[in-house]
Design an enzyme around this catalytic site. Sequence first.
Site, short mmCIF file in Angstrom:
data_model
loop_
_atom_site.label_atom_id
_atom_site.label_comp_id
_atom_site.label_asym_id
_atom_site.label_seq_id
_atom_site.Cartn_x
_atom_site.Cartn_y
_atom_site.Cartn_z
N CYS A 234 -4.65 12.35 12.90
CA CYS A 234 -5.44 11.11 12.93
C CYS A 234 -5.25 10.50 14.31
CB CYS A 234 -4.97 10.17 11.81
SG CYS A 234 -3.36 9.46 12.15
N ARG B 234 0.33 14.51 12.87
CA ARG B 234 0.71 14.25 11.47
C ARG B 234 0.91 15.54 10.65
NH1 ARG B 234 -0.91 8.99 10.34
NH2 ARG B 234 0.71 8.97 8.75
N ASP C 239 5.03 0.65 12.16
CA ASP C 239 3.82 -0.02 11.66
C ASP C 239 3.70 -1.46 12.13
OD1 ASP C 239 3.71 1.68 8.42
OD2 ASP C 239 3.21 2.31 10.45
N ARG D 233 -4.97 10.56 4.24
CA ARG D 233 -3.93 11.57 4.42
C ARG D 233 -2.87 11.52 3.33
NH1 ARG D 233 -0.68 11.63 7.32
NH2 ARG D 233 -0.58 13.80 7.94
N VAL E 84 8.23 7.23 16.92
CA VAL E 84 7.87 7.91 15.67
C VAL E 84 6.60 8.75 15.83
CG1 VAL E 84 7.27 7.59 13.24
CG2 VAL E 84 9.01 6.13 14.30
N ARG F 266 -8.12 -0.91 4.92
CA ARG F 266 -7.24 0.08 4.27
C ARG F 266 -5.86 -0.51 4.02
NH1 ARG F 266 -7.13 5.89 6.70
NH2 ARG F 266 -5.76 5.98 4.90
N LYS G 131 0.85 -1.22 0.00
CA LYS G 131 0.00 0.00 0.00
C LYS G 131 0.87 1.25 0.00
CE LYS G 131 -1.68 1.55 4.06
NZ LYS G 131 -1.48 2.96 4.46
N ASN G 132 1.90 1.26 0.87
CA ASN G 132 2.68 2.50 1.04
C ASN G 132 3.71 2.73 -0.04
OD1 ASN G 132 1.11 3.02 3.22
ND2 ASN G 132 2.65 2.54 4.77
C1 EPZ Z 1 4.32 7.03 6.44
O1 EPZ Z 1 3.54 8.04 7.04
C2 EPZ Z 1 3.41 5.81 6.32
N1 EPZ Z 1 2.26 6.15 5.45
C3 EPZ Z 1 2.92 5.40 7.70
O2 EPZ Z 1 2.15 4.23 7.54
C4 EPZ Z 1 4.13 5.08 8.57
O3 EPZ Z 1 3.70 4.75 9.87
C5 EPZ Z 1 5.07 6.29 8.61
O4 EPZ Z 1 5.43 6.68 7.27
C6 EPZ Z 1 6.35 6.00 9.38
O5 EPZ Z 1 7.01 4.92 8.79
C7 EPZ Z 1 2.45 6.14 4.11
O6 EPZ Z 1 3.52 5.88 3.60
C8 EPZ Z 1 1.23 6.46 3.28
P1 EPZ Z 1 6.36 10.40 8.51
P2 EPZ Z 1 4.10 9.56 7.07
O7 EPZ Z 1 6.21 11.66 7.71
O8 EPZ Z 1 4.95 9.81 5.87
C9 EPZ Z 1 6.66 13.84 11.75
C10 EPZ Z 1 0.38 2.80 7.91
O9 EPZ Z 1 0.02 2.25 8.94
N2 EPZ Z 1 6.51 14.78 10.62
O10 EPZ Z 1 7.52 9.51 8.22
O11 EPZ Z 1 2.94 10.45 7.31
C11 EPZ Z 1 5.40 13.02 11.98
O12 EPZ Z 1 4.50 13.73 12.81
C12 EPZ Z 1 0.78 4.24 7.94
O13 EPZ Z 1 0.50 2.25 6.79
C13 EPZ Z 1 6.55 16.14 10.88
O14 EPZ Z 1 6.70 16.58 12.02
O15 EPZ Z 1 5.03 9.53 8.35
C14 EPZ Z 1 5.93 11.78 12.64
O16 EPZ Z 1 6.10 12.03 14.03
C15 EPZ Z 1 0.53 4.85 9.30
N3 EPZ Z 1 6.42 17.00 9.84
C16 EPZ Z 1 7.31 11.60 12.01
O17 EPZ Z 1 7.65 12.86 11.42
C17 EPZ Z 1 6.25 16.57 8.55
O18 EPZ Z 1 6.16 17.42 7.63
C18 EPZ Z 1 7.37 10.54 10.91
O19 EPZ Z 1 6.29 10.79 10.05
C19 EPZ Z 1 6.22 15.19 8.31
C20 EPZ Z 1 6.36 14.30 9.36
#
Ligand code: EPZ
Length: 427
Positions: free
Chosen positions: A125, A130, A314, A101, A336, A406, A30-31
């Site tokens: 969420c 996020r 995850d 998202r 994370v 999902r 998916k990702n």
């Molecule tokens: C991706 O989310 C995945 N989703 C998530 O999978 C996964 O848990 C996550 O990466 C971490 O591996 C998809 O790929 C669609 P991040 P993402 O940006 O990109 C902070 C699932 O279960 N952050 O790596 O949204 C954020 O708050 C989902 O399949 C900022 O502060 O995660 C978090 O604490 C859930 N500012 C950390 O970074 C930003 O602009 C990592 O988030 C972006 C992120």
Amino acid sequence: MTGRSNRPVDKLIVSGGVPLHGAIRTSGAKNAALPILAATLLADGPMTVGNLPHLHDITTTMELLGRMGADLLLDERMEIHANCSNIREFTAPHELVRTMRASILVLGPLLTRFGRATVSLPGGCAIGSRPVNLHIEGLVRMGAEVRLENGFIHATARRLVGTQLVMQQVTVTGTENLMMAATLADGTTVIENAAREPEIVDLANCLNTMGARIEGHGSGRIVIEGVETLSGARYAVQPDRIETATYLVAAAMTGGRIRVMDARPDQLRAVLDKLAETGVEVTAGPDWIGLDARGRSLSAVDVTTAPFPAFPTDMQAQFTALNSVAHGTGTIRETVFENRFMHAYELQRMGADIEVHGNFAVTRGVVRLTGAPVAATDLRASASLVLAGLVAEGETVVDEIHHVDRGYECIEEKLAQLGARIRRVPM
Ligand code: EPZ
């Protein structure tokens, strides 16, 4: 009954006590599929994306691209044929972004190819706030003008300019958005402290198939040399490492013996090492992973989540469920996301002995869980409740399973194929 997004709200009814045996095939990731589908916006010709999982997020992404004017055809082999040469709408509306998202992933492609994008700010969420500030800051450093107004990101750019980006925090979709934006920028972009997840590598490989010039993907330093145009291509999405690992945990918890086909053991080292620590036997080939619990009780393990190649967030909920029926005390530290222990409270209702202290959970294994009506708040939390139901005494009714749908294609079929007693009940 219908859920928040007017989809029917089914339930899964799981009866515990059956050790899982047999083999299943992993679906497409998916990702990886979501950013790759967003990348079709960059192509000046037709694209085919294969090995797509049959998940709601995929149909949501198709709806999003379709509204922009993309010509899309999904064939019986779950391949999408996309032609984005007639994009005339550059907006990702709130009603779609709020259900997914990852819609934020159209921001970089729209901006770099068409010079404009209006994307609803994805709210928080269940697992955290996020924010997407790092996506926006990177695009601004590449020359975009960005205005946040009425809950939308309004971005314009004559042509993005390649630049040096140092990410303050590792962000998966942030790295993906900026990498896609850089493919058509003027000059070379370097992304330092880039995310190293396998989904980033899959996206970069797809973009390079389209004519992009990306190097270093999979390391913390990605170099993208901007080109004038990207062409259509044919690309098959990699297998889903989190789906694979979720079924391996299910086999471990139920004391079973399974083989997962079309798996990528090289993408799951941290998880496979942790599974071996519980006392199960893990075996692997180039495209399969085997797990044999050898009928023994599991030993509890300590887990700290972190960006790839460390233990993935995850898989945290699934290991919290595993620890709840393992022997001894296991600790889980979630580094994370700020609120990713919601599943613990539902597991407690099934008899789990879990103490949550902020981003830290201590679990003392219990002899048995008892089935209960439970509901989850996010995709992986839902999965952990299904896993708990597979070992609990009696029947567990998992509600709100649109979360499960999902991220897990045909979850009840795959588990039933392994011998589980599970059925979907439409409400
Ligand atoms: C991706 O989310 C995945 N989703 C998530 O999978 C996964 O848990 C996550 O990466 C971490 O591996 C998809 O790929 C669609 P991040 P993402 O940006 O990109 C902070 C699932 O279960 N952050 O790596 O949204 C954020 O708050 C989902 O399949 C900022 O502060 O995660 C978090 O604490 C859930 N500012 C950390 O970074 C930003 O602009 C990592 O988030 C972006 C992120």
